[in-house]
Design an enzyme around this catalytic site. Sequence first.
Site, PDB file in Angstrom:
ATOM      1  N   ILE A   1      35.498 -22.559  17.652  1.00 19.97           N
ATOM      2  CA  ILE A   1      34.469 -21.641  17.171  1.00 19.97           C
ATOM      3  C   ILE A   1      34.688 -20.284  17.815  1.00 19.97           C
ATOM      4  CG2 ILE A   1      32.714 -23.370  16.632  1.00 19.97           C
ATOM      5  CD1 ILE A   1      31.422 -22.790  19.336  1.00 19.97           C
TER       6      ILE A   1
ATOM      7  N   ASN B   1      29.577 -49.772  24.895  1.00 12.89           N
ATOM      8  CA  ASN B   1      29.687 -48.408  24.382  1.00 12.89           C
ATOM      9  C   ASN B   1      30.933 -47.781  24.979  1.00 12.89           C
ATOM     10  OD1 ASN B   1      29.342 -45.689  23.648  1.00 12.89           O
ATOM     11  ND2 ASN B   1      27.937 -45.294  25.339  1.00 12.89           N
ATOM     12  N   GLY B   2      31.856 -47.319  24.136  1.00 17.98           N
ATOM     13  CA  GLY B   2      33.039 -46.647  24.650  1.00 17.98           C
ATOM     14  C   GLY B   2      34.321 -47.173  24.045  1.00 17.98           C
TER      15      GLY B   2
ATOM     16  N   ASP C   1      38.416 -53.684  20.642  1.00 18.86           N
ATOM     17  CA  ASP C   1      38.516 -53.835  22.091  1.00 18.86           C
ATOM     18  C   ASP C   1      37.357 -54.623  22.690  1.00 18.86           C
ATOM     19  OD1 ASP C   1      36.807 -51.795  21.398  1.00 18.86           O
ATOM     20  OD2 ASP C   1      37.595 -50.323  22.807  1.00 18.86           O
TER      21      ASP C   1
ATOM     22  N   ILE D   1      34.933 -47.232  15.162  1.00 20.67           N
ATOM     23  CA  ILE D   1      36.156 -46.495  15.486  1.00 20.67           C
ATOM     24  C   ILE D   1      37.378 -47.404  15.349  1.00 20.67           C
ATOM     25  CG2 ILE D   1      37.389 -45.204  17.274  1.00 20.67           C
ATOM     26  CD1 ILE D   1      34.930 -43.731  16.339  1.00 20.67           C
TER      27      ILE D   1
ATOM     28  N   ARG E   1      26.197 -48.991  16.287  1.00 21.91           N
ATOM     29  CA  ARG E   1      27.656 -48.898  16.247  1.00 21.91           C
ATOM     30  C   ARG E   1      28.150 -47.689  15.466  1.00 21.91           C
ATOM     31  NH1 ARG E   1      32.052 -52.857  13.246  1.00 21.91           N
ATOM     32  NH2 ARG E   1      33.899 -52.088  14.355  1.00 21.91           N
TER      33      ARG E   1
ATOM     34  N   SER F   1      39.370 -33.737  23.998  1.00 22.91           N
ATOM     35  CA  SER F   1      38.976 -32.513  24.701  1.00 22.91           C
ATOM     36  C   SER F   1      39.792 -32.364  25.980  1.00 22.91           C
ATOM     37  CB  SER F   1      37.480 -32.548  25.041  1.00 22.91           C
ATOM     38  OG  SER F   1      37.245 -33.324  26.199  1.00 22.91           O
ATOM     39  N   GLY F   2      39.693 -31.194  26.600  1.00 20.78           N
ATOM     40  CA  GLY F   2      40.435 -30.922  27.832  1.00 20.78           C
ATOM     41  C   GLY F   2      39.596 -31.028  29.084  1.00 20.78           C
TER      42      GLY F   2
ATOM     43  N   CYS G   1      29.197 -45.834  20.822  1.00 22.78           N
ATOM     44  CA  CYS G   1      27.981 -46.462  20.329  1.00 22.78           C
ATOM     45  C   CYS G   1      26.830 -46.109  21.253  1.00 22.78           C
ATOM     46  CB  CYS G   1      28.141 -47.987  20.291  1.00 22.78           C
ATOM     47  SG  CYS G   1      29.626 -48.567  19.449  1.00 22.78           S
TER      48      CYS G   1
END
Length: 631
Positions: A300, A78-79, A101, A55, A52, A373-374, A2
């Site tokens: 990509i 946020n998170g 959460d 999720i 918001r 992601s890594g 958010c």
Amino acid sequence: MCGISGFISKRRITLEDLTAMNDTMYHRGPNDSGVEIYDGAGGYAVGFAQRRLSIMDLSPLGHQPMHAADKRVSVVFNGEIYNFQELKKEFSGYPFCSQCDTEVILAAYEKWGIDCVSRFNGMFAIALYDRDAQEVYLVRDRIGKKPLYYWEDGENLVFASELKPILACPGFDRKLNPDILPVFLYQQYIPEPDTIFEQVKKLCPGTILRFRLQPDNGQKRRECFSYWSIKESYQKGIADPVTDFSQAKAELKAILQKSVKSRMEADVPLGTFLSGGYDSSLMTAMAQEASEAPVKTFSIGFEEKQYDESGYASAVAKHLGTQHTEEIIREKQMLELVESIPQYFDEPMADSSEIPTMLVSALARKQVTVALSGDGGDEFFCGYQMYQKLGQAQKLDAAGALIYGISQLPGLKQANLLGRLPFSVRTIAQNRDKRYKTQLCSDKYLACVKSLTGTDQVRFDRELDYHVKNWQIRRMLLDMDTYLPGDILCKVDRASMKYSLEARCPILDQRVMEYSFRLPHSFKDHNGCQKYILKEIAYDYIPRELLDRKKTGFSVPLDKWLRGPLKNKLTDYASPAFLKQQGLFDADAASKLIADWLGAGDGGAYTGSNYSRIIWAFFIFQQWAERYLQA
């Protein structure tokens, strides 16, 4: 994921003002918004707002601001708190209304106070108002995955996930922070706690800010304190080492599996970024292992074959059995994004990989709302090529000191012996300042920045604080504290949120980070094999032949762009009349630098004369200034 904003203020900020501030972050949360203002003690009003991106628990029960059952505490957040279901078991008597959460944050605070944040495993920026104590807390996660800015205006404070809400706040003075300009030109980003504006700061990772509306005698109205740090966690880790490689591999693998699985909890479609490199491939493999259906993966490719690694990503996806989507990007698509950089990176950001990151985020958002992601693998497991060079430089440091000493002898100094040496030898010989041993650089770049801004104080002076002799480890720790939150995580946050996409980083799980500090360095750099232990885990899932190759990576062709399609705009920015009116750079030096560079271009590898990065940073700053300072 958010966007949050708000204030603690005696100045009049209306509900309409706060709504306008909040709506500057519509892209961060298009699904819902909430704006509230509360009466506080001491003549203060407290405003909380949130945009918001739904999720977890997509129902209206996840609406923010959210309040505790007894209305004593309010929060905007946020998170994600990945261990919220485990924590929820601790509050058997709490009357939960939702499955999200955010409500667990309220229950945890009521039970443990602000120390509750030490129990949260996640990425988060939190603002919490305790009416009984008349205190407001701002909290940022351990590694700085989620951003949080604040502006102190006398006894008032305004905060937000981005700068845009603060810029929209009545009374904000857009006074530039001139001291940060040379740092930005050199580093390509603005490190915490500074921002581009003099009166605005970033809350540092692992930090809590407490604002007392009615402080007692001797109490500070505002104070910041750390609840987690890289330095302290590293010291704890090396005091409890894991010396058996088989044990370390098995335990790290299990921790990573748990981290990936916890980040797959979502009530919306989820996928992974897949470049075909070790980190993203390993995260994807573990995600597929934990999933009953094929995981959606995204990559990509590029028309320039020397940069295109999409074939490797496709091969990994085929081996793992994922549902893979790739797109070949044309140069025109990348150029079109340059103009939008200031809108979403609302302070200057010159890491050019922001462009491909935006493109892969746009591709993923067509099918998913969350992407793994890594990020973090290079910093915590010794992946960057720079670390390998530092290992070599440390071995040659004594010889460099001898060469430097000889070069300063009468006669040899006048003959400029040092300047005649090969670039790599000269760089090691000149690396004499103990404060910056792991920040090798060409003296030409420092001189260039100084000619533009009047100073070359652009490197970090905290290296010695880590008390680490090994240059590789020292630089890794420095990068964890600076480059990772200030550049990498900022880039991923803004690029993904541009498209309302939540990016999650399993390697930056608290358990993974802390376990990495327990590992001997030889498990990370094993006889020159970098990220050794991560690679060994990856081979459990993916054949070596699909992964073992020199990673090319993608570099935006800065030289080509700045001397081609962006040349006219760059020339306008470099006009002596414009620069003198702006008053931020040495007009003559900047004009000459850019004119000379437009004629000659970069000098090439190992010359110390590749100025396109500095000129790109100059261009990005001017593009940003055009939007935010001339508005």
